[in-house]
Enzyme design. Sequence first.
Site, PDB file in Angstrom:
ATOM      1  N   LYS A 144      19.907 -70.112   2.224  1.00  0.00           N
ATOM      2  CA  LYS A 144      20.396 -69.346   3.370  1.00  0.00           C
ATOM      3  C   LYS A 144      21.659 -68.536   3.074  1.00  0.00           C
ATOM      4  O   LYS A 144      21.961 -67.578   3.776  1.00  0.00           O
ATOM      5  CB  LYS A 144      20.639 -70.267   4.560  1.00  0.00           C
ATOM      6  CG  LYS A 144      19.361 -70.855   5.135  1.00  0.00           C
ATOM      7  CD  LYS A 144      18.988 -70.194   6.407  1.00  0.00           C
ATOM      8  CE  LYS A 144      17.703 -70.685   7.049  1.00  0.00           C
ATOM      9  NZ  LYS A 144      17.182 -72.004   6.694  1.00  0.00           N
TER      10      LYS A 144
ATOM     11  N   SER B  18      19.964 -74.678  13.211  1.00  0.00           N
ATOM     12  CA  SER B  18      19.866 -76.131  13.142  1.00  0.00           C
ATOM     13  C   SER B  18      20.605 -76.654  11.921  1.00  0.00           C
ATOM     14  O   SER B  18      20.590 -77.827  11.639  1.00  0.00           O
ATOM     15  CB  SER B  18      18.396 -76.556  13.094  1.00  0.00           C
ATOM     16  OG  SER B  18      17.807 -76.053  11.926  1.00  0.00           O
TER      17      SER B  18
ATOM     18  N   ASP C  41       2.908 -73.442  13.672  1.00  0.00           N
ATOM     19  CA  ASP C  41       2.814 -72.233  14.502  1.00  0.00           C
ATOM     20  C   ASP C  41       2.480 -70.984  13.674  1.00  0.00           C
ATOM     21  O   ASP C  41       1.731 -70.120  14.127  1.00  0.00           O
ATOM     22  CB  ASP C  41       4.119 -72.005  15.269  1.00  0.00           C
ATOM     23  CG  ASP C  41       5.305 -71.877  14.349  1.00  0.00           C
ATOM     24  OD1 ASP C  41       5.722 -72.915  13.803  1.00  0.00           O
ATOM     25  OD2 ASP C  41       5.791 -70.745  14.137  1.00  0.00           O
TER      26      ASP C  41
ATOM     27  N   SER D 282      13.801 -75.219  -1.339  1.00  0.00           N
ATOM     28  CA  SER D 282      14.663 -74.384  -0.493  1.00  0.00           C
ATOM     29  C   SER D 282      16.062 -74.919  -0.226  1.00  0.00           C
ATOM     30  O   SER D 282      16.963 -74.147   0.067  1.00  0.00           O
ATOM     31  CB  SER D 282      13.950 -74.106   0.832  1.00  0.00           C
ATOM     32  OG  SER D 282      13.669 -75.317   1.506  1.00  0.00           O
TER      33      SER D 282
HETATM   34  C1  LIG Z   1      15.966 -72.430   6.937  1.00  0.00           C
HETATM   35  C2  LIG Z   1      15.298 -73.262   5.958  1.00  0.00           C
HETATM   36  C3  LIG Z   1      13.917 -73.159   5.738  1.00  0.00           C
HETATM   37  C4  LIG Z   1      13.028 -72.223   6.541  1.00  0.00           C
HETATM   38  O1  LIG Z   1      13.393 -70.876   6.321  1.00  0.00           O
HETATM   39  P1  LIG Z   1      12.878 -69.717   7.276  1.00  0.00           P
HETATM   40  O2  LIG Z   1      13.538 -68.492   6.748  1.00  0.00           O
HETATM   41  O3  LIG Z   1      13.303 -70.044   8.672  1.00  0.00           O
HETATM   42  O4  LIG Z   1      11.406 -69.676   7.181  1.00  0.00           O
HETATM   43  C5  LIG Z   1      13.362 -73.940   4.751  1.00  0.00           C
HETATM   44  N1  LIG Z   1      14.105 -74.801   4.021  1.00  0.00           N
HETATM   45  C6  LIG Z   1      15.436 -74.943   4.208  1.00  0.00           C
HETATM   46  C7  LIG Z   1      16.181 -75.905   3.360  1.00  0.00           C
HETATM   47  C8  LIG Z   1      16.082 -74.173   5.175  1.00  0.00           C
HETATM   48  O5  LIG Z   1      17.388 -74.312   5.356  1.00  0.00           O
END
Ligand SMILES: *Cc1c(COP(=O)(O)O)cnc(C)c1O
Length: 287
Positions: free
Chosen positions: A23, A48, A180, A273
């Site tokens: 992010k 969140s 979704d 991620s």
């Molecule tokens: C935000 C997040 C996601 C999902 O990302 P989107 O851009 O909302 O699809 C997946 N993994 C982690 C660790 C995140 O912080």
Amino acid sequence: MKSLAHRSLFFKCENFQRMGAFKFRGAYNAISHFDDRQRAAGVITYSSGNHAQAIALSAKLTGIRATIVMPEDAPAAKVAATRGYGGEVITYDRYTQNREEIGRKLAEERGMTLIPPYDHPYVIAGQGTAAKELIEETGPLDYLFVCLGGGGLIGGCALAAAALAPDCKVIGVEPEAGNDAQQSLARGEIVHIKVPRTIADGAASTHVGAYNFPIIQRHVDRIVTVSDAQLIETLRFFAQRMKMVVEPTGCLAAAVLQKVVPVEGKRVGVIVSGGNVDLAKLAQFVA
Ligand SMILES: *Cc1c(COP(=O)(O)O)cnc(C)c1O
């Protein structure tokens, strides 16, 4: 991981990214485009967790004020980290209150610029640099597995893959309890669901974004789901075999390899991620 999986897996480990998740890429990119008036008033967002930290850190690095609307049951580590980066945290109840309304109202009152977690062109572009860097390093891939909540990460990554590795199939991975995006692709329109209950808190979004959906329709091959039990199994694998702390949401893309196994010999990219998880929770998961 070739011997175990019988195919070449390339992990993009965003759990090692600044603030612990991809992010930072989108948040920093969005704030970098602020003009002087926007910089003076500051940035506001709702999240969140990881987007909150990303905005707070990016604001700190660029010297502007940040206000973050967070669910009151967000993981303690994420709330503490957001405050630690200097962000002002305002909490709400995510089962009864609408975070987008709260964010919009505060943005108006304070003149701050709202940077949402996924439904924003600069955020999507920034997140896409994860796949760009991966493909630049690995060369062409046959498959790229990317988790999704609102679709910022997969939107950007699918655009990057389309440009750099046009033959690469991008496969989205969602929690089973909150599919979704899978429903949206099938219906050809954005489907809204109730807040899903899953340990993948970073992907517990109720709908994909308006900017994100057309990109997903155009560039994502398909969307598959995994259960919380499969996430835990993957989280344990990361901890024990790869010596990595990965948060449940960060396990989504790898967890699907238990279900969808690309043909032997293929080159497969997997976006891990993020890695922000409370230690106490992690201990419960691996116990
Ligand atoms: C935000 C997040 C996601 C999902 O990302 P989107 O851009 O909302 O699809 C997946 N993994 C982690 C660790 C995140 O912080």
